[in-house]
Motif scaffolding. Sequence first.
Motif, mmCIF file in Angstrom:
data_model
loop_
_atom_site.group_PDB
_atom_site.id
_atom_site.type_symbol
_atom_site.label_atom_id
_atom_site.label_comp_id
_atom_site.label_asym_id
_atom_site.label_seq_id
_atom_site.Cartn_x
_atom_site.Cartn_y
_atom_site.Cartn_z
ATOM 1 N N VAL A 1 -2.673 -4.851 23.175
ATOM 2 C CA VAL A 1 -2.966 -5.962 22.377
ATOM 3 C C VAL A 1 -2.409 -6.163 21.148
ATOM 4 N N ASP A 2 -1.614 -7.163 21.237
ATOM 5 C CA ASP A 2 -0.816 -7.827 19.948
ATOM 6 C C ASP A 2 -1.736 -8.467 19.259
ATOM 7 N N LEU A 3 -2.632 -7.990 18.258
ATOM 8 C CA LEU A 3 -3.529 -8.709 17.403
ATOM 9 C C LEU A 3 -3.082 -10.032 16.825
ATOM 10 N N GLY A 4 -1.824 -9.743 15.890
ATOM 11 C CA GLY A 4 -0.975 -11.156 15.601
ATOM 12 C C GLY A 4 -1.046 -12.292 16.493
ATOM 13 N N LYS A 5 -0.425 -12.056 17.497
ATOM 14 C CA LYS A 5 -0.214 -13.120 18.458
ATOM 15 C C LYS A 5 -1.658 -13.597 18.951
ATOM 16 N N GLY A 6 -2.451 -12.969 19.284
ATOM 17 C CA GLY A 6 -3.668 -13.180 19.824
ATOM 18 C C GLY A 6 -4.475 -14.145 18.766
ATOM 19 N N LEU A 7 -4.402 -13.754 17.577
ATOM 20 C CA LEU A 7 -5.168 -14.478 16.693
ATOM 21 C C LEU A 7 -4.570 -15.928 16.352
ATOM 22 N N PHE A 8 -3.193 -15.920 16.556
ATOM 23 C CA PHE A 8 -2.435 -17.083 16.333
ATOM 24 C C PHE A 8 -2.745 -18.010 17.437
ATOM 25 N N LEU A 9 -2.835 -17.572 18.506
ATOM 26 C CA LEU A 9 -2.993 -18.610 19.868
ATOM 27 C C LEU A 9 -4.369 -18.823 19.841
ATOM 28 N N LEU A 10 -5.367 -18.009 19.358
ATOM 29 C CA LEU A 10 -6.877 -18.262 19.253
ATOM 30 C C LEU A 10 -6.803 -19.560 18.044
ATOM 31 N N GLN A 11 -6.408 -19.283 17.314
ATOM 32 C CA GLN A 11 -6.416 -20.414 15.788
ATOM 33 C C GLN A 11 -5.834 -21.444 16.308
ATOM 34 N N ARG A 12 -4.694 -21.555 16.930
ATOM 35 C CA ARG A 12 -4.238 -22.882 17.401
ATOM 36 C C ARG A 12 -4.919 -23.607 18.391
ATOM 37 N N MET A 13 -5.537 -22.935 19.348
ATOM 38 C CA MET A 13 -6.404 -23.590 20.216
ATOM 39 C C MET A 13 -7.616 -24.008 19.535
ATOM 40 N N LEU B 1 11.039 -34.040 24.207
ATOM 41 C CA LEU B 1 10.987 -32.980 25.068
ATOM 42 C C LEU B 1 11.994 -32.125 24.873
ATOM 43 N N GLN B 2 13.049 -32.797 24.682
ATOM 44 C CA GLN B 2 14.604 -31.942 24.168
ATOM 45 C C GLN B 2 14.364 -31.002 22.856
ATOM 46 N N LYS B 3 13.515 -31.716 21.935
ATOM 47 C CA LYS B 3 13.422 -31.243 20.534
ATOM 48 C C LYS B 3 12.397 -30.065 20.319
ATOM 49 N N ARG B 4 11.411 -30.239 21.205
ATOM 50 C CA ARG B 4 9.915 -29.337 21.017
ATOM 51 C C ARG B 4 9.605 -28.327 22.224
ATOM 52 N N CYS B 5 10.470 -28.619 23.347
ATOM 53 C CA CYS B 5 9.780 -27.645 24.626
ATOM 54 C C CYS B 5 9.873 -26.268 24.188
ATOM 55 N N ASN B 6 10.874 -25.827 23.483
ATOM 56 C CA ASN B 6 11.272 -24.348 23.535
ATOM 57 C C ASN B 6 10.755 -23.544 22.306
ATOM 58 N N ASP B 7 9.769 -24.478 21.588
ATOM 59 C CA ASP B 7 9.325 -23.769 20.225
ATOM 60 C C ASP B 7 8.078 -23.415 20.584
ATOM 61 N N LEU B 8 7.750 -22.051 20.850
ATOM 62 C CA LEU B 8 6.593 -21.338 21.035
ATOM 63 C C LEU B 8 5.711 -21.449 19.879
ATOM 64 N N GLN B 9 6.252 -21.685 18.675
ATOM 65 C CA GLN B 9 5.411 -21.538 17.520
ATOM 66 C C GLN B 9 4.675 -22.891 17.060
ATOM 67 N N ASP B 10 5.328 -23.991 17.786
ATOM 68 C CA ASP B 10 4.847 -25.276 17.484
ATOM 69 C C ASP B 10 3.358 -25.299 17.445
ATOM 70 N N PRO B 11 2.779 -25.945 16.260
ATOM 71 C CA PRO B 11 1.319 -25.885 16.293
ATOM 72 C C PRO B 11 0.541 -26.895 17.250
ATOM 73 N N GLN B 12 1.214 -27.834 17.792
ATOM 74 C CA GLN B 12 0.540 -28.762 18.657
ATOM 75 C C GLN B 12 1.029 -28.350 20.146
ATOM 76 N N ARG B 13 1.631 -27.212 20.411
ATOM 77 C CA ARG B 13 1.848 -26.733 21.869
ATOM 78 C C ARG B 13 0.538 -26.401 22.497
ATOM 79 N N ASN B 14 0.510 -26.724 23.696
ATOM 80 C CA ASN B 14 -0.814 -26.457 24.580
ATOM 81 C C ASN B 14 -0.215 -26.424 26.112
#
Length: 508
Positions: free
Chosen positions: A152-164, A338-351
């Motif tokens: 488990v990658d704790l940093g990535k897990g926390l990032f996704l949890l906090q973003r959601m 779509l062109q600007k943001r679809c490939n940004d996995l770190q975008d805070p609004q990504r869902n």
Amino acid sequence: MQTSPPLALLLAVSLAASPPARALEQIELKLPLVDTTFSIRLAELSDPRALLAGHSDLAELDQATRGRIGRQLVELFNAPLPLQALEVAHQVVPSPLAQQALLLLSSLGGVDGLPADVSSETVLNVLDLAYARGSLTMLGVLQAVPGQTAFVDLGKGLFLLQRMNAQLRSAAGLLDGTTPAAVDPALAGPGPLPVRRDTLNLSVTYRPLPLEVVVIRPSQQASGRLVAISHGLWDGPESFEGWGRHLASHGYTVLLPRHPGSDRTQQQAMLSGKVPPPGPAELRLRPLDISALIDAAAAGQLGLPAGVNTGSVVVLGHSWGATTALQLAGARPRSQQLQKRCNDLQDPQRNLSWVLQCSFLGATDQAALADPRVKAVVAVSPPMALLFDAEAAPVFQGRVLLVSGSRDWVVPPGPEAVAPMARIARLGNRGHQLVLAGGGDHFNLGSTYDQGGGPLRGLLLGWVNGAFAAGSGVAPGLGAPELLPPNGWGDGVLSLSDVSGRLPSWNP
């Protein structure tokens, strides 16, 4: 479209086609900013404070970081999961959209020695075992996962949890201090008219196969007023026939098409390898389906009683069907965001809804299809932030009621409902409204035929009544009157609150 980053984290660590006999015993944690991993026996995580008070390498690291690592462990492994209803999991986990969540989150980790193909049965077995032990937590889920060692990658897990959590928090903030709408039996109760249900096929020029259409209408004393309902991705009319039945009992004629390029049948064929996933062209074909039904009703091809008014129609939709309704009301899809943001996995609004929105890229700029006969729409949980340009406000020619569940992690209310409607509100009140369903998720707002209309029945009837009663005043504009009645459109289970008036000052 149909659970939460924590559940998806479960999916990411339960990659098994058939579970081995022994249960998971050990976790290898990758910690943020540290180029190493720490082994922890799963049993030790039942009491993280005892673990971190000890003399292990992890305990020493926690002391060196003044308890920060320990707090993160407690937050990740012992927080209750947002998904607490097993019946929802049994609907969600087998779906291809859940598989998309797995692909997105697979970098979080895996289980040592298990095959990479995903078994829905295994995932559900894990959930059943964890749920039997009490409230679902990540620790409980991991204790039920088959295998030997989880990574488990704790940093990535926390990032996704906090973003959601952040994407749900804006809805909670808007609901705080509001008084939910009351329940009026005149809106929530079934109407006095007997109802009939028919199924027919309609040939259309733009699809190789005819459209299947469910028609739900009063068997007598119909009002002549027409409503259409568009279902979501890999769904069908059956999930919303309760909406239609409730409206029909109050006099409305309701048409529910089965969109053949993205319904449950297409999903089954795709899973069996017979067809590819829905193509971008479906973004335009779906509103064409609704317009074709209105054309057919006007031409007398649907066997409806004489006198049905096809010049003024209300469209309801859920998920992708809600996006379809917004297109018919005049929202123009654009490819810029779509062109600007679809490939940004770190975008805070990504869902998760971005999986669907980004799949439209190839046909977005050709998918505008407003229908002037559509005077008002109800859009329940629509993916819209990227599709209709997240940096501008969509312009509607029809009146819009947007409904979002406060616990919808598939199409979360923050980026997909609150932010777009706040931008619209800042341009001046044109009569569009946003209702938040406290406790609503992506799966509990619809209704099958025998469920009486579900939690939105009074809200839908109130809006539809108001749209037809407004006449020419239904058109959006500065100072346009609200279409919902002042009260009475609430539900006894979910709290429904109109937060439209709070949006201009809200910073999502």
